[in-house]
Design a protein around this motif. Structure first.
Motif, PDB file in Angstrom:
ATOM      1  N   THR A  60     -13.094  12.373  50.679  1.00  0.00           N
ATOM      2  CA  THR A  60     -14.200  11.852  51.479  1.00  0.00           C
ATOM      3  C   THR A  60     -13.631  11.232  52.750  1.00  0.00           C
ATOM      4  O   THR A  60     -12.734  10.381  52.688  1.00  0.00           O
ATOM      5  CB  THR A  60     -14.990  10.772  50.709  1.00  0.00           C
ATOM      6  OG1 THR A  60     -15.404  11.307  49.453  1.00  0.00           O
ATOM      7  CG2 THR A  60     -16.218  10.341  51.495  1.00  0.00           C
ATOM      8  N   ASP A  82     -10.431   9.174  51.598  1.00  0.00           N
ATOM      9  CA  ASP A  82     -10.475   8.557  50.273  1.00  0.00           C
ATOM     10  C   ASP A  82     -10.571   9.678  49.243  1.00  0.00           C
ATOM     11  O   ASP A  82     -11.284  10.661  49.445  1.00  0.00           O
ATOM     12  CB  ASP A  82     -11.688   7.624  50.141  1.00  0.00           C
ATOM     13  CG  ASP A  82     -11.577   6.411  51.051  1.00  0.00           C
ATOM     14  OD1 ASP A  82     -10.452   5.916  51.224  1.00  0.00           O
ATOM     15  OD2 ASP A  82     -12.619   5.980  51.580  1.00  0.00           O
ATOM     16  N   THR A  84     -11.542  10.603  45.302  1.00  0.00           N
ATOM     17  CA  THR A  84     -12.203  10.199  44.054  1.00  0.00           C
ATOM     18  C   THR A  84     -11.869  11.226  42.978  1.00  0.00           C
ATOM     19  O   THR A  84     -12.028  12.427  43.194  1.00  0.00           O
ATOM     20  CB  THR A  84     -13.732  10.135  44.228  1.00  0.00           C
ATOM     21  OG1 THR A  84     -14.043   9.247  45.312  1.00  0.00           O
ATOM     22  CG2 THR A  84     -14.398   9.647  42.957  1.00  0.00           C
ATOM     23  N   THR A  85     -11.380  10.762  41.848  1.00  0.00           N
ATOM     24  CA  THR A  85     -10.988  11.682  40.779  1.00  0.00           C
ATOM     25  C   THR A  85     -12.128  11.848  39.759  1.00  0.00           C
ATOM     26  O   THR A  85     -12.886  10.918  39.492  1.00  0.00           O
ATOM     27  CB  THR A  85      -9.737  11.179  40.047  1.00  0.00           C
ATOM     28  OG1 THR A  85      -9.982   9.868  39.516  1.00  0.00           O
ATOM     29  CG2 THR A  85      -8.550  11.143  40.988  1.00  0.00           C
ATOM     30  N   LEU A 139     -20.359  14.302  43.326  1.00  0.00           N
ATOM     31  CA  LEU A 139     -20.092  13.066  44.066  1.00  0.00           C
ATOM     32  C   LEU A 139     -21.129  12.853  45.158  1.00  0.00           C
ATOM     33  O   LEU A 139     -21.590  11.725  45.375  1.00  0.00           O
ATOM     34  CB  LEU A 139     -18.690  13.130  44.677  1.00  0.00           C
ATOM     35  CG  LEU A 139     -18.254  11.892  45.467  1.00  0.00           C
ATOM     36  CD1 LEU A 139     -18.227  10.659  44.575  1.00  0.00           C
ATOM     37  CD2 LEU A 139     -16.894  12.114  46.120  1.00  0.00           C
ATOM     38  N   THR A 144     -20.330   8.978  40.671  1.00  0.00           N
ATOM     39  CA  THR A 144     -19.395   9.026  39.551  1.00  0.00           C
ATOM     40  C   THR A 144     -20.041   8.621  38.225  1.00  0.00           C
ATOM     41  O   THR A 144     -19.475   8.873  37.163  1.00  0.00           O
ATOM     42  CB  THR A 144     -18.192   8.111  39.818  1.00  0.00           C
ATOM     43  OG1 THR A 144     -18.661   6.776  40.069  1.00  0.00           O
ATOM     44  CG2 THR A 144     -17.405   8.592  41.021  1.00  0.00           C
TER      45      THR A 144
END
Length: 300
Positions: A60, A82, A84-85, A139, A144
């Protein structure tokens, strides 16, 4: 990012804080170099992102989600993004009436009304996973917390919508497998449109109202008693038939004896029987025949 900010702070300090009168003035060049090194290390570190096995990463940049996903291993990325997993392994979400057994504390079973207006309590487990290619979409549209926003409400709604087509007893026994297949299909379609894949749906337990359960048990007991009585009657009938056949055989035998044997045959049979008695070790003297022509057999 932290190292970049720290390095910039060191550089600023070297320009504005360390002056000619400061004891550190003679080291300001070295301090400035250290600041730039820290900035460089921060930039390099920010460009390298490690994704663990079983996860994917979604980038992101200033709120814009990148459609390309990062797979497990070492990835080089823009230091400003950024990441995000998302866990792409099989996940289990359980709703149960048993405390501390489900994903939420306390009684979290699904209570539904059946077609005959009875409340049925259902324990359920949902096995699902995130589609790797759909992680950016999740996302961007869900976030999340897709379990609470998608998995839980869709599952509970599908259970309630389909349960109204079945009677309580049918859900408990005869139609349980059919009911499970219907809700599986409903949930699978909803999940697919949101980037999730339903792997398996397990109806773990169906609890009926106490009155219905007692009625079912009473019916089962009555059926078992009826089956037991049928077995007893069949056994008695077979025994009666056996006795009838035995009696008929005795009658037939007596009829043969009364009509088919002559006096000489009867005398012969008597002699055979008396001979067997004479051969006994306890026999002393046996007299056969009438008084005029007796036959004497001596024993021990």
């Amino acid at each position: 990012m932290f190292l970049i900010i720290l390095g910039m702070l060191i550089v600023v300090i070297s320009f504005f804080v360390v002056n000619g009168n400061s004891p550190l003035a003679r080291f300001k060049g070295a301090i400035r170099i250290i600041g730039f090194v820290v900035i460089f290390l921060g930039a390099v570190t920010s460009m390298l992102k490690v994704i663990d096995a079983g996860d994917v990463g979604v980038k992101t940049l200033y709120g814009k989600v990148d459609d390309d996903v990062l797979h497990s291993g070492l990835n080089v990325v823009n230091p400003l993004v950024d990441v995000t997993t998302f866990d792409i392994r099989t996940q289990n979400y359980t709703m149960s009436a048993v405390h501390n057994e489900g994903n939420k504390e306390g009684d979290d079973a699904i209570r539904v009304l059946s077609a005959d207006g009875l409340e049925v309590v259902i324990d359920l487990s949902v096995l699902f996973k995130v589609k790797p290619s759909s992680a950016p979409k999740i996302l961007a549209t869900i976030g999340t917390d897709y379990v609470d926003k998608v998995v839980r409400p869709i599952t509970r709604t599908a259970i309630r919508d389909n349960a109204v087509s079945y009677d309580a007893v049918a859900l408990y026994s005869l139609k349980r497998e059919e009911f499970q297949q219907k809700i599986y299909q409903t949930i699978a379609r909803s999940f697919a449109g949101r980037g999730l894949e339903l792997e398996q749906l397990l109806v773990r337990n169906v609890t009926l109202p106490a009155s219905v359960k007692a009625a079912i048990e009473s019916k089962i007991n009555a059926e078992q008693e009826a089956q037991k009585m049928t077995f007893v009657l069949q056994k008695e009938k077979q025994e009666a038939e056996r006795k009838r056949v035995e009696a008929q055989g005795i009658a037939d035998y007596q009829q043969i004896l009364s009509t088919g044997l002559s006096d000489k045959q009867l005398q012969y049979e008597a002699i055979k029987a008396q001979k067997e008695i004479a051969l006994s070790p306890n026999t002393k003297i046996i007299m056969l025949g009438n008084g005029k022509n007796p036959v004497i057999i001596g024993g021990n």
